[in-house]
Enzyme design. Structure first.
Site, PDB file in Angstrom:
ATOM      1  N   THR A   7      37.192  52.600  37.443  1.00  0.00           N
ATOM      2  CA  THR A   7      37.722  52.083  36.022  1.00  0.00           C
ATOM      3  C   THR A   7      36.206  52.464  34.823  1.00  0.00           C
ATOM      4  OG1 THR A   7      37.907  50.147  37.683  1.00  0.00           O
ATOM      5  CG2 THR A   7      37.618  49.548  34.992  1.00  0.00           C
TER       6      THR A   7
ATOM      7  N   SER B 242      36.765  54.185  30.849  1.00  0.00           N
ATOM      8  CA  SER B 242      37.399  55.609  29.896  1.00  0.00           C
ATOM      9  C   SER B 242      38.016  56.876  30.900  1.00  0.00           C
ATOM     10  CB  SER B 242      36.837  56.213  28.411  1.00  0.00           C
ATOM     11  OG  SER B 242      35.708  56.120  28.979  1.00  0.00           O
TER      12      SER B 242
ATOM     13  N   ASP C  18      35.220  57.609  40.167  1.00  0.00           N
ATOM     14  CA  ASP C  18      34.617  56.278  39.079  1.00  0.00           C
ATOM     15  C   ASP C  18      33.900  56.995  38.209  1.00  0.00           C
ATOM     16  OD1 ASP C  18      34.655  54.050  37.650  1.00  0.00           O
ATOM     17  OD2 ASP C  18      34.207  52.965  38.738  1.00  0.00           O
ATOM     18  N   GLY C  19      33.528  56.588  37.020  1.00  0.00           N
ATOM     19  CA  GLY C  19      32.345  57.252  36.195  1.00  0.00           C
ATOM     20  C   GLY C  19      30.675  56.347  36.222  1.00  0.00           C
TER      21      GLY C  19
ATOM     22  N   GLY D 229      29.521  48.978  35.363  1.00  0.00           N
ATOM     23  CA  GLY D 229      29.617  47.669  34.916  1.00  0.00           C
ATOM     24  C   GLY D 229      30.072  48.010  33.759  1.00  0.00           C
TER      25      GLY D 229
ATOM     26  N   GLU E 226      34.257  47.354  42.008  1.00  0.00           N
ATOM     27  CA  GLU E 226      33.805  49.107  42.078  1.00  0.00           C
ATOM     28  C   GLU E 226      32.786  48.989  43.478  1.00  0.00           C
ATOM     29  OE1 GLU E 226      34.079  50.423  37.722  1.00  0.00           O
ATOM     30  OE2 GLU E 226      32.474  49.475  38.238  1.00  0.00           O
TER      31      GLU E 226
END
Length: 228
Positions: free
Chosen positions: A32, A34, A85-86, A99, A107
């Protein structure tokens, strides 16, 4: 290069990674935020290679579905080869603070099932010691004040996350988030265990006990890969 350009660069590198590393017919784990959004956009070009995706948030689910991905419930899935994921911060050991987008619990759940966690980030996220970015902690609403006192006792400065409209931010799970400033995270594994043991805490946004396996870092010199 701008930060947005670096994010796009590393998102494409992650799409190339999963095309090579994830077998056809497998399920893809998707994060989740940008950078994860840009990854979804990039990997959509060959979405038919995958049986579907497991998403870590309602927002990512909507974006995946807009691209025609089949989004699966984690309870229907036995195995996820790769979760992408970032991160808000990542250190040299592969431990992360996550988070900022509010999806830390889901996540962490999806990451725990995946064989490999691929972190995608721009160069500003790689730090020597984490803590400059306020540490998110998802909390059951009735325990908000009690948990805040425990976090203060650890040296933190917790602040209740609010929406842009001025209301209390609620996670996809119906909980609240305390963003904790002022922590110098020199023992991320220990701090993750300590905060997770506080009654009322759903989870803390420290991903140290299950950190990244691969970092794809966007820099002015291109994408740098680190394996942990």
């Amino acid at each position: 290069m701008t930060q947005d350009e670096l994010k796009a660069l590393v998102a494409q590198a992650a799409a190339d990674y999963v095309k090579q590393e994830v077998p056809e017919g497998a399920v893809l784990g998707v994060g989740t935020g940008s950078t994860a959004n840009l990854f979804i956009d990039a990997v959509a070009a060959f979405k038919d290679r995958f049986a579907g995706a497991v998403s870590s948030s309602e927002a990512s689910t909507r974006r995946l579905q807009q691209h025609g991905f089949k989004v699966l419930d984690l309870n229907e899935v036995d195995e996820i080869p790769v979760y992408v994921d970032g991160a808000d911060e990542i250190d040299a050991s592969g431990a992360m603070v996550k988070g900022g987008g509010g999806a830390l619990t889901r996540e962490k759940i999806v990451a725990s099932v995946a064989r490999r966690f691929v972190c995608i980030a721009d160069g500003s996220k790689l730090v020597q010691t984490m803590g400059a970015f306020p540490l998110p902690v998802e909390v059951v609403p009735m325990a908000r004040a009690a948990v805040a006192r425990k976090l203060q006792a650890l040296g933190g400065q917790p602040r209740l996350r609010m929406t842009k409209e001025g209301g209390i931010y609620k996670t996809d799970n119906g909980n609240v988030i305390l963003d904790v400033a002022g922590l110098k995270i020199d023992d991320p594994r220990g701090l993750e265990q300590t905060i997770n043991q506080v009654p009322g805490v759903v989870t803390v946004g420290l991903f140290a006990l299950r950190g990244a396996d691969v970092l794809l870092l966007g820099t002015g010199d291109g994408v740098q890969r680190t394996d942990y």
